[in-house]
Design an enzyme around this catalytic site. Structure first.
Site, PDB file in Angstrom:
ATOM      1  N   LYS A 271     -18.291  98.005  15.706  1.00 19.24           N
ATOM      2  CA  LYS A 271     -17.731  97.124  14.669  1.00 19.24           C
ATOM      3  C   LYS A 271     -18.866  96.245  14.149  1.00 19.24           C
ATOM      4  O   LYS A 271     -19.120  95.161  14.702  1.00 19.24           O
ATOM      5  CB  LYS A 271     -16.641  96.232  15.264  1.00 19.24           C
TER       6      LYS A 271
ATOM      7  N   ASP B 288     -18.104  95.638  20.167  1.00 21.73           N
ATOM      8  CA  ASP B 288     -17.402  94.673  19.326  1.00 21.73           C
ATOM      9  C   ASP B 288     -18.349  93.487  19.090  1.00 21.73           C
ATOM     10  O   ASP B 288     -19.206  93.543  18.215  1.00 21.73           O
ATOM     11  CB  ASP B 288     -16.121  94.286  20.087  1.00 21.73           C
TER      12      ASP B 288
ATOM     13  N   ARG C 198      -4.575 104.899  26.630  1.00 18.51           N
ATOM     14  CA  ARG C 198      -5.855 105.581  26.879  1.00 18.51           C
ATOM     15  C   ARG C 198      -5.717 107.093  26.761  1.00 18.51           C
ATOM     16  O   ARG C 198      -6.680 107.797  26.464  1.00 18.51           O
ATOM     17  CB  ARG C 198      -6.383 105.252  28.282  1.00 18.51           C
TER      18      ARG C 198
HETATM   19  P1  5GP Z   1     -17.853  93.301  23.328  1.00 19.60           P
HETATM   20  O1  5GP Z   1     -18.491  92.725  24.558  1.00 19.60           O
HETATM   21  O2  5GP Z   1     -18.786  94.167  22.519  1.00 19.60           O
HETATM   22  O3  5GP Z   1     -17.219  92.229  22.482  1.00 19.60           O
HETATM   23  O4  5GP Z   1     -16.625  94.163  23.782  1.00 19.60           O
HETATM   24  C1  5GP Z   1     -16.766  95.264  24.528  1.00 19.60           C
HETATM   25  C2  5GP Z   1     -15.467  95.698  25.163  1.00 19.60           C
HETATM   26  O5  5GP Z   1     -14.298  95.057  24.599  1.00 19.60           O
HETATM   27  C3  5GP Z   1     -15.268  97.164  24.932  1.00 19.60           C
HETATM   28  O6  5GP Z   1     -15.953  97.958  25.864  1.00 19.60           O
HETATM   29  C4  5GP Z   1     -13.771  97.281  25.036  1.00 19.60           C
HETATM   30  O7  5GP Z   1     -13.412  97.393  26.385  1.00 19.60           O
HETATM   31  C5  5GP Z   1     -13.248  95.980  24.479  1.00 19.60           C
HETATM   32  N1  5GP Z   1     -12.883  96.155  23.046  1.00 19.60           N
HETATM   33  C6  5GP Z   1     -13.538  95.698  21.952  1.00 19.60           C
HETATM   34  N2  5GP Z   1     -12.904  96.048  20.827  1.00 19.60           N
HETATM   35  C7  5GP Z   1     -11.817  96.760  21.202  1.00 19.60           C
HETATM   36  C8  5GP Z   1     -10.763  97.424  20.464  1.00 19.60           C
HETATM   37  O8  5GP Z   1     -10.679  97.455  19.226  1.00 19.60           O
HETATM   38  N3  5GP Z   1      -9.818  98.061  21.218  1.00 19.60           N
HETATM   39  C9  5GP Z   1      -9.857  98.081  22.584  1.00 19.60           C
HETATM   40  N4  5GP Z   1      -8.879  98.743  23.193  1.00 19.60           N
HETATM   41  N5  5GP Z   1     -10.841  97.479  23.298  1.00 19.60           N
HETATM   42  C10 5GP Z   1     -11.804  96.823  22.610  1.00 19.60           C
END
Ligand code: 5GP
Ligand code: MG
Length: 179
Positions: A136, A108, A170
């Site tokens: 994303k 994300d 999940r």
């Molecule tokens: P980042 O550090 O890249 O912002 O986020 C990583 C983590 O956030 C992912 O491994 C996941 O656990 C959670 N995450 C990010 N986007 C989503 C989403 O759309 N749905 C869910 N369920 N978890 C997300």
């Protein structure tokens, strides 16, 4: 037939990526991984909790020697301040001089992956690559070398196929997005 809508903790989600599409894409990813790494005995590092289903399905498509470890990236407030500190838990194997491939469910902001890359680099792997089921692009806050991407998705909140909403969802075979 896949359910078009599911409700989790009072929030409605609609079908976004069918399991058959995921399976197909994983087969393609497995072929790409074989091309790059079939003689390297790579060590896959699956980031819990979200990537457990992706990792299980992907690993069973690989027909070359490889190993897998599972880690968690946990956050805690430092004792001296409220600054958030992250740590990697669960790595029990040396990664020195190994080809390491990190398996994630979704990237994300990219901050978790950025932290993992920096932290694992301390242990002197030969190389580290990133394989994520979902990315994303519009949410990315850091530049990341993502080598294998299952699907690029919009800035929606997704559940299913390992991804949760407040612990639920999940177990859904398909990926759904919040409406
Ligand atoms: P980042 O550090 O890249 O912002 O986020 C990583 C983590 O956030 C992912 O491994 C996941 O656990 C959670 N995450 C990010 N986007 C989503 C989403 O759309 N749905 C869910 N369920 N978890 C997300
Ligand atoms: Mg994750």
């Amino acid at each position: 037939m896949a359910e078009q809508n599911v409700v989790l903790n009072n929030l409605t989600f609609e079908l976004h990526i069918q399991n058959s599409e995921i399976e197909l894409r994983i087969t393609q990813l497995a072929k790409l991984l074989a091309k790059g790494h079939s003689n390297a005995n790579p060590l896959f590092i699956s980031v819990l909790n979200g990537s457990f289903i992706f990792a299980a399905d992907l690993l069973r498509q690989l027909d070359f020697a490889c190993e897998i470890e599972f880690v968690k990236v946990s956050s805690y407030a430092g004792t001296q301040s409220t600054r958030e500190v992250k740590q990697v838990l669960g790595l029990s194997k040396s990664i020195e001089n190994r080809t390491v491939i990190i398996l994630e469910d979704i990237i994300d902001s990219g901050l978790t992956m950025d932290f993992l890359l920096c932290d694992l680099a301390r242990f002197k792997p030969k190389q580290i690559e990133i394989c994520t089921l979902l990315l994303k692009p519009e949410a990315l806050k850091v530049k990341l070398p993502v080598n294998y991407i299952g699907f690029e998705v919009a800035n929606d909140f997704l559940v299913g196929y390992g991804l949760d909403y407040d612990g639920h969802g999940r177990n859904l075979p398909h990926i759904y997005k919040a409406v």
